[in-house]
Design a protein around this motif. Structure first.
Motif, PDB file in Angstrom:
ATOM      1  N   THR A 299       0.843  -1.200   0.000  1.00  0.00           N
ATOM      2  CA  THR A 299       0.000   0.000   0.000  1.00  0.00           C
ATOM      3  C   THR A 299       0.874   1.244   0.000  1.00  0.00           C
ATOM      4  O   THR A 299       2.080   1.165   0.262  1.00  0.00           O
ATOM      5  CB  THR A 299      -0.908   0.059   1.253  1.00  0.00           C
ATOM      6  N   VAL A 300       0.247   2.382  -0.233  1.00  0.00           N
ATOM      7  CA  VAL A 300       0.967   3.652  -0.160  1.00  0.00           C
ATOM      8  C   VAL A 300       1.523   3.835   1.251  1.00  0.00           C
ATOM      9  O   VAL A 300       2.670   4.262   1.425  1.00  0.00           O
ATOM     10  CB  VAL A 300       0.063   4.836  -0.559  1.00  0.00           C
ATOM     11  N   ALA A 301       0.760   3.485   2.268  1.00  0.00           N
ATOM     12  CA  ALA A 301       1.229   3.615   3.656  1.00  0.00           C
ATOM     13  C   ALA A 301       2.496   2.795   3.881  1.00  0.00           C
ATOM     14  O   ALA A 301       3.434   3.256   4.552  1.00  0.00           O
ATOM     15  CB  ALA A 301       0.138   3.196   4.634  1.00  0.00           C
ATOM     16  N   ASP A 302       2.539   1.592   3.309  1.00  0.00           N
ATOM     17  CA  ASP A 302       3.739   0.760   3.418  1.00  0.00           C
ATOM     18  C   ASP A 302       4.929   1.432   2.739  1.00  0.00           C
ATOM     19  O   ASP A 302       6.054   1.400   3.256  1.00  0.00           O
ATOM     20  CB  ASP A 302       3.517  -0.611   2.794  1.00  0.00           C
ATOM     21  N   LEU A 303       4.692   2.025   1.577  1.00  0.00           N
ATOM     22  CA  LEU A 303       5.758   2.724   0.859  1.00  0.00           C
ATOM     23  C   LEU A 303       6.267   3.907   1.673  1.00  0.00           C
ATOM     24  O   LEU A 303       7.483   4.107   1.789  1.00  0.00           O
ATOM     25  CB  LEU A 303       5.264   3.196  -0.512  1.00  0.00           C
ATOM     26  N   VAL A 304       5.363   4.675   2.248  1.00  0.00           N
ATOM     27  CA  VAL A 304       5.756   5.815   3.082  1.00  0.00           C
ATOM     28  C   VAL A 304       6.602   5.329   4.262  1.00  0.00           C
ATOM     29  O   VAL A 304       7.634   5.929   4.585  1.00  0.00           O
ATOM     30  CB  VAL A 304       4.527   6.612   3.568  1.00  0.00           C
ATOM     31  N   ALA A 305       6.211   4.231   4.882  1.00  0.00           N
ATOM     32  CA  ALA A 305       6.987   3.674   5.999  1.00  0.00           C
ATOM     33  C   ALA A 305       8.380   3.257   5.549  1.00  0.00           C
ATOM     34  O   ALA A 305       9.374   3.530   6.232  1.00  0.00           O
ATOM     35  CB  ALA A 305       6.245   2.502   6.630  1.00  0.00           C
ATOM     36  N   GLU A 306       8.466   2.593   4.385  1.00  0.00           N
ATOM     37  CA  GLU A 306       9.773   2.194   3.846  1.00  0.00           C
ATOM     38  C   GLU A 306      10.658   3.407   3.579  1.00  0.00           C
ATOM     39  O   GLU A 306      11.836   3.417   3.945  1.00  0.00           O
ATOM     40  CB  GLU A 306       9.605   1.418   2.543  1.00  0.00           C
ATOM     41  N   LEU A 307      10.097   4.402   2.918  1.00  0.00           N
ATOM     42  CA  LEU A 307      10.870   5.600   2.592  1.00  0.00           C
ATOM     43  C   LEU A 307      11.299   6.335   3.857  1.00  0.00           C
ATOM     44  O   LEU A 307      12.445   6.767   3.977  1.00  0.00           O
ATOM     45  CB  LEU A 307      10.063   6.525   1.681  1.00  0.00           C
TER      46      LEU A 307
ATOM     47  N   ARG B 292      -0.873  14.805  -0.139  1.00  0.00           N
ATOM     48  CA  ARG B 292      -1.820  14.124  -1.024  1.00  0.00           C
ATOM     49  C   ARG B 292      -1.039  13.136  -1.868  1.00  0.00           C
ATOM     50  O   ARG B 292       0.171  13.274  -2.051  1.00  0.00           O
ATOM     51  CB  ARG B 292      -2.563  15.121  -1.924  1.00  0.00           C
ATOM     52  N   VAL B 293      -1.744  12.146  -2.386  1.00  0.00           N
ATOM     53  CA  VAL B 293      -1.070  11.095  -3.150  1.00  0.00           C
ATOM     54  C   VAL B 293      -1.901  10.712  -4.371  1.00  0.00           C
ATOM     55  O   VAL B 293      -3.132  10.732  -4.335  1.00  0.00           O
ATOM     56  CB  VAL B 293      -0.776   9.861  -2.256  1.00  0.00           C
ATOM     57  N   ALA B 294      -1.189  10.386  -5.427  1.00  0.00           N
ATOM     58  CA  ALA B 294      -1.815   9.838  -6.630  1.00  0.00           C
ATOM     59  C   ALA B 294      -1.053   8.569  -7.007  1.00  0.00           C
ATOM     60  O   ALA B 294       0.177   8.535  -6.958  1.00  0.00           O
ATOM     61  CB  ALA B 294      -1.766  10.839  -7.774  1.00  0.00           C
ATOM     62  N   VAL B 295      -1.793   7.538  -7.356  1.00  0.00           N
ATOM     63  CA  VAL B 295      -1.211   6.286  -7.836  1.00  0.00           C
ATOM     64  C   VAL B 295      -1.589   6.160  -9.302  1.00  0.00           C
ATOM     65  O   VAL B 295      -2.775   6.194  -9.643  1.00  0.00           O
ATOM     66  CB  VAL B 295      -1.719   5.080  -7.021  1.00  0.00           C
ATOM     67  N   ASP B 296      -0.586   6.052 -10.145  1.00  0.00           N
ATOM     68  CA  ASP B 296      -0.792   6.005 -11.596  1.00  0.00           C
ATOM     69  C   ASP B 296      -1.716   7.135 -12.053  1.00  0.00           C
ATOM     70  O   ASP B 296      -2.655   6.936 -12.823  1.00  0.00           O
ATOM     71  CB  ASP B 296      -1.314   4.633 -12.034  1.00  0.00           C
ATOM     72  N   GLN B 297      -1.440   8.330 -11.523  1.00  0.00           N
ATOM     73  CA  GLN B 297      -2.104   9.585 -11.887  1.00  0.00           C
ATOM     74  C   GLN B 297      -3.583   9.645 -11.495  1.00  0.00           C
ATOM     75  O   GLN B 297      -4.341  10.422 -12.057  1.00  0.00           O
ATOM     76  CB  GLN B 297      -1.910   9.888 -13.369  1.00  0.00           C
ATOM     77  N   THR B 298      -3.977   8.835 -10.511  1.00  0.00           N
ATOM     78  CA  THR B 298      -5.330   8.882  -9.973  1.00  0.00           C
ATOM     79  C   THR B 298      -5.248   9.217  -8.489  1.00  0.00           C
ATOM     80  O   THR B 298      -4.559   8.513  -7.738  1.00  0.00           O
ATOM     81  CB  THR B 298      -6.048   7.522 -10.159  1.00  0.00           C
TER      82      THR B 298
ATOM     83  N   PHE C 114       3.625  12.243  -4.679  1.00  0.00           N
ATOM     84  CA  PHE C 114       3.314  12.892  -3.406  1.00  0.00           C
ATOM     85  C   PHE C 114       3.364  14.400  -3.586  1.00  0.00           C
ATOM     86  O   PHE C 114       4.325  14.912  -4.174  1.00  0.00           O
ATOM     87  CB  PHE C 114       4.332  12.479  -2.341  1.00  0.00           C
ATOM     88  N   PHE C 115       2.363  15.104  -3.053  1.00  0.00           N
ATOM     89  CA  PHE C 115       2.305  16.555  -3.202  1.00  0.00           C
ATOM     90  C   PHE C 115       1.432  17.146  -2.107  1.00  0.00           C
ATOM     91  O   PHE C 115       0.609  16.451  -1.510  1.00  0.00           O
ATOM     92  CB  PHE C 115       1.766  16.931  -4.593  1.00  0.00           C
ATOM     93  N   PRO C 116       1.588  18.456  -1.844  1.00  0.00           N
ATOM     94  CA  PRO C 116       0.746  19.102  -0.838  1.00  0.00           C
ATOM     95  C   PRO C 116      -0.658  19.343  -1.403  1.00  0.00           C
ATOM     96  O   PRO C 116      -0.854  19.289  -2.623  1.00  0.00           O
ATOM     97  CB  PRO C 116       1.464  20.429  -0.575  1.00  0.00           C
ATOM     98  N   PRO C 117      -1.612  19.605  -0.511  1.00  0.00           N
ATOM     99  CA  PRO C 117      -2.963  19.925  -0.997  1.00  0.00           C
ATOM    100  C   PRO C 117      -2.937  21.140  -1.908  1.00  0.00           C
ATOM    101  O   PRO C 117      -2.111  22.041  -1.732  1.00  0.00           O
ATOM    102  CB  PRO C 117      -3.741  20.246   0.286  1.00  0.00           C
ATOM    103  N   MET C 118      -3.805  21.145  -2.872  1.00  0.00           N
ATOM    104  CA  MET C 118      -3.912  22.285  -3.798  1.00  0.00           C
ATOM    105  C   MET C 118      -4.699  23.411  -3.141  1.00  0.00           C
ATOM    106  O   MET C 118      -5.615  23.141  -2.378  1.00  0.00           O
ATOM    107  CB  MET C 118      -4.624  21.860  -5.089  1.00  0.00           C
ATOM    108  N   THR C 119      -4.305  24.618  -3.456  1.00  0.00           N
ATOM    109  CA  THR C 119      -5.062  25.765  -2.966  1.00  0.00           C
ATOM    110  C   THR C 119      -5.459  26.617  -4.155  1.00  0.00           C
ATOM    111  O   THR C 119      -4.783  26.655  -5.170  1.00  0.00           O
ATOM    112  CB  THR C 119      -4.221  26.606  -1.978  1.00  0.00           C
ATOM    113  N   GLY C 120      -6.567  27.272  -4.017  1.00  0.00           N
ATOM    114  CA  GLY C 120      -7.032  28.157  -5.092  1.00  0.00           C
ATOM    115  C   GLY C 120      -6.742  29.592  -4.752  1.00  0.00           C
ATOM    116  O   GLY C 120      -6.315  29.930  -3.659  1.00  0.00           O
ATOM    117  N   GLY C 121      -6.985  30.466  -5.685  1.00  0.00           N
ATOM    118  CA  GLY C 121      -6.698  31.853  -5.393  1.00  0.00           C
ATOM    119  C   GLY C 121      -7.342  32.795  -6.342  1.00  0.00           C
ATOM    120  O   GLY C 121      -8.058  32.572  -7.239  1.00  0.00           O
TER     121      GLY C 121
END
Length: 81
Positions: free
Chosen positions: A26-34, A52-58, A74-81
């Motif tokens: 899972t992504v959580a497992d990957l985060v733990a490994e990293l 935030r996370v996307a797997v294969d662009q989803t 992996f990226f931070p939440p998007m903000t609008g403006g």
């Protein structure tokens, strides 16, 4: 697996992208490994509520399966403006 980092995650980790050999289910497992690799990863992933996370662009969450996946971003939440 290709792992991409954006914005402040890229700055903290020091990489835009890297190829990672992983057995993570899972992504959580990957985060733990990293995070266990080096302090810079642990710092970047210390507060997963700010990541935030996307797997294969989803868009997904950290419980998402990585079975058959080729890319995680992996990226931070998007903000609008």
């Amino acid at each position: 697996m290709k792992v991409l980092y954006f914005a402040w995650l890229r700055e903290r980790i020091g990489l835009n992208t890297e190829q990672v050999e992983t057995q993570a289910a899972t992504v959580a497992d990957l985060v733990a490994e990293l995070s266990a690799r080096e302090e810079r990863y642990a710092v970047a992933f210390a507060d997963m509520s700010a990541v935030r996370v996307a797997v294969d662009q989803t868009m997904t969450d950290i419980s998402a399966s990585l079975v058959g996946a080729s890319e995680v971003a992996f990226f931070p939440p998007m903000t609008g403006g």
